[in-house]
Design a protein around this motif. Structure first.
Motif, mmCIF file in Angstrom:
data_model
loop_
_atom_site.group_PDB
_atom_site.id
_atom_site.type_symbol
_atom_site.label_atom_id
_atom_site.label_comp_id
_atom_site.label_asym_id
_atom_site.label_seq_id
_atom_site.Cartn_x
_atom_site.Cartn_y
_atom_site.Cartn_z
ATOM 1 N N ALA A 62 22.975 12.093 64.718
ATOM 2 C CA ALA A 62 24.399 11.819 64.514
ATOM 3 C C ALA A 62 24.914 10.827 65.552
ATOM 4 N N SER A 63 24.472 10.972 66.801
ATOM 5 C CA SER A 63 24.960 10.063 67.848
ATOM 6 C C SER A 63 24.462 8.636 67.621
ATOM 7 N N LYS A 64 23.217 8.476 67.187
ATOM 8 C CA LYS A 64 22.696 7.132 66.905
ATOM 9 C C LYS A 64 23.379 6.545 65.677
ATOM 10 N N MET A 65 23.641 7.396 64.677
ATOM 11 C CA MET A 65 24.330 6.909 63.491
ATOM 12 C C MET A 65 25.721 6.406 63.873
ATOM 13 N N TRP A 66 26.374 7.121 64.764
ATOM 14 C CA TRP A 66 27.685 6.703 65.253
ATOM 15 C C TRP A 66 27.572 5.344 65.944
ATOM 16 N N GLN A 67 26.552 5.165 66.769
ATOM 17 C CA GLN A 67 26.343 3.884 67.456
ATOM 18 C C GLN A 67 26.070 2.756 66.462
ATOM 19 N N VAL A 68 25.250 3.029 65.448
ATOM 20 C CA VAL A 68 24.959 2.022 64.423
ATOM 21 C C VAL A 68 26.251 1.634 63.720
ATOM 22 N N ALA A 69 27.025 2.644 63.312
ATOM 23 C CA ALA A 69 28.285 2.390 62.611
ATOM 24 C C ALA A 69 29.242 1.564 63.473
ATOM 25 N N THR A 70 29.342 1.917 64.739
ATOM 26 C CA THR A 70 30.227 1.186 65.652
ATOM 27 C C THR A 70 29.763 -0.259 65.803
ATOM 28 N N PHE A 71 28.466 -0.451 66.006
ATOM 29 C CA PHE A 71 27.923 -1.800 66.199
ATOM 30 C C PHE A 71 28.105 -2.659 64.945
ATOM 31 N N LEU A 72 27.899 -2.052 63.765
ATOM 32 C CA LEU A 72 28.005 -2.807 62.511
ATOM 33 C C LEU A 72 29.423 -2.776 61.925
ATOM 34 N N LYS A 73 30.339 -2.139 62.655
ATOM 35 C CA LYS A 73 31.776 -2.121 62.306
ATOM 36 C C LYS A 73 32.069 -1.466 60.952
ATOM 37 N N VAL A 74 31.519 -0.261 60.778
ATOM 38 C CA VAL A 74 31.847 0.576 59.616
ATOM 39 C C VAL A 74 32.055 1.998 60.124
ATOM 40 N N THR A 75 32.550 2.873 59.265
ATOM 41 C CA THR A 75 32.630 4.284 59.635
ATOM 42 C C THR A 75 31.292 4.928 59.309
ATOM 43 N N PRO A 76 30.938 6.014 59.973
ATOM 44 C CA PRO A 76 29.679 6.694 59.646
ATOM 45 C C PRO A 76 29.603 7.131 58.181
ATOM 46 N N ASN A 77 30.759 7.352 57.554
ATOM 47 C CA ASN A 77 30.775 7.728 56.137
ATOM 48 C C ASN A 77 30.104 6.678 55.258
ATOM 49 N N TYR A 78 30.131 5.427 55.692
ATOM 50 C CA TYR A 78 29.533 4.336 54.920
ATOM 51 C C TYR A 78 28.093 4.666 54.518
ATOM 52 N N PHE A 79 27.355 5.289 55.424
ATOM 53 C CA PHE A 79 25.932 5.544 55.195
ATOM 54 C C PHE A 79 25.679 6.599 54.120
ATOM 55 N N PHE A 80 26.717 7.386 53.791
ATOM 56 C CA PHE A 80 26.566 8.439 52.792
ATOM 57 C C PHE A 80 27.227 8.097 51.464
ATOM 58 N N GLU A 81 27.917 6.949 51.401
ATOM 59 C CA GLU A 81 28.579 6.555 50.156
ATOM 60 C C GLU A 81 27.542 6.422 49.046
ATOM 61 N N ASP A 82 27.951 6.784 47.845
ATOM 62 C CA ASP A 82 27.129 6.685 46.635
ATOM 63 C C ASP A 82 25.950 7.656 46.615
ATOM 64 N N LEU A 83 25.873 8.546 47.582
ATOM 65 C CA LEU A 83 24.754 9.483 47.624
ATOM 66 C C LEU A 83 24.757 10.416 46.416
ATOM 67 N N ALA A 84 25.916 10.927 46.036
ATOM 68 C CA ALA A 84 25.991 11.824 44.881
ATOM 69 C C ALA A 84 25.610 11.093 43.604
ATOM 70 N N ALA A 85 26.088 9.853 43.447
ATOM 71 C CA ALA A 85 25.752 9.074 42.245
ATOM 72 C C ALA A 85 24.259 8.784 42.191
ATOM 73 N N LEU A 86 23.666 8.493 43.333
ATOM 74 C CA LEU A 86 22.236 8.226 43.357
ATOM 75 C C LEU A 86 21.435 9.483 43.040
ATOM 76 N N GLN A 87 21.929 10.623 43.482
ATOM 77 C CA GLN A 87 21.241 11.877 43.158
ATOM 78 C C GLN A 87 21.290 12.130 41.660
ATOM 79 N N ASP A 88 22.448 11.864 41.037
ATOM 80 C CA ASP A 88 22.556 12.014 39.587
ATOM 81 C C ASP A 88 21.589 11.085 38.880
#
Length: 145
Positions: A62-88
């Motif tokens: 979680a801490s590295k994901m936060w760092q990645v999100a901060t560096f790439l200027k997105v919220t950590p939620n970005y990495f989970f977007e479309d996950l439900a649709a992809l599972q379907d």
């Protein structure tokens, strides 16, 4: 088409969520024009570790994901977007996700970018060419068997 990635540690399969998060990191990093080395430096990691995150072979904390999100200027939620649709989609097709596969193929993201920027007529032409190539590859494989 197969995903080109490292083999996970013995006895461990790549979890679909890890693959999805890694693919989202890879796509965003490339869209922002950031190399694996630059991201690794920002996270105090090796580029190999970033590669493992992107392939889903290593889970990102979680801490590295936060760092990645901060560096790439997105919220950590970005990495989970479309996950439900992809599972379907995965449930419906019972196979590897072609969108994740595309991010792992050399030139895949560039092909997707070019395809999206093409006119509808050009897209049809490109699609027909790719389908013809894929079909001829299938025929060659069948003939060789």
């Amino acid at each position: 088409m197969s995903i080109q990635s490292e083999t996970p540690p013995a006895g461990r399969r790549i979890h679909p969520v890890d693959a999805h998060v890694g693919a989202r990191i890879r796509v965003l990093r490339k869209l922002k024009g950031v190399s694996q080395e630059q991201l690794a430096d920002a996270l105090s990691l090796t580029f190999q570790q970033v590669q493992k995150y992107e392939n889903g072979t290593n889970r990102i904390s979680a801490s590295k994901m936060w760092q990645v999100a901060t560096f790439l200027k997105v919220t950590p939620n970005y990495f989970f977007e479309d996950l439900a649709a992809l599972q379907d989609l995965r449930d419906a097709q019972q196979g590897p996700n072609p969108l994740v596969q595309l991010t792992h193929v050399h030139g895949g993201l560039e092909i997707a970018r070019a395809y999206v920027s093409a006119t509808p007529r050009q897209r049809v032409a490109v699609l027909n060419i790719l389908l013809a190539i894929a079909d001829s590859n299938a025929i060659e494989v069948a003939a060789a068997a």
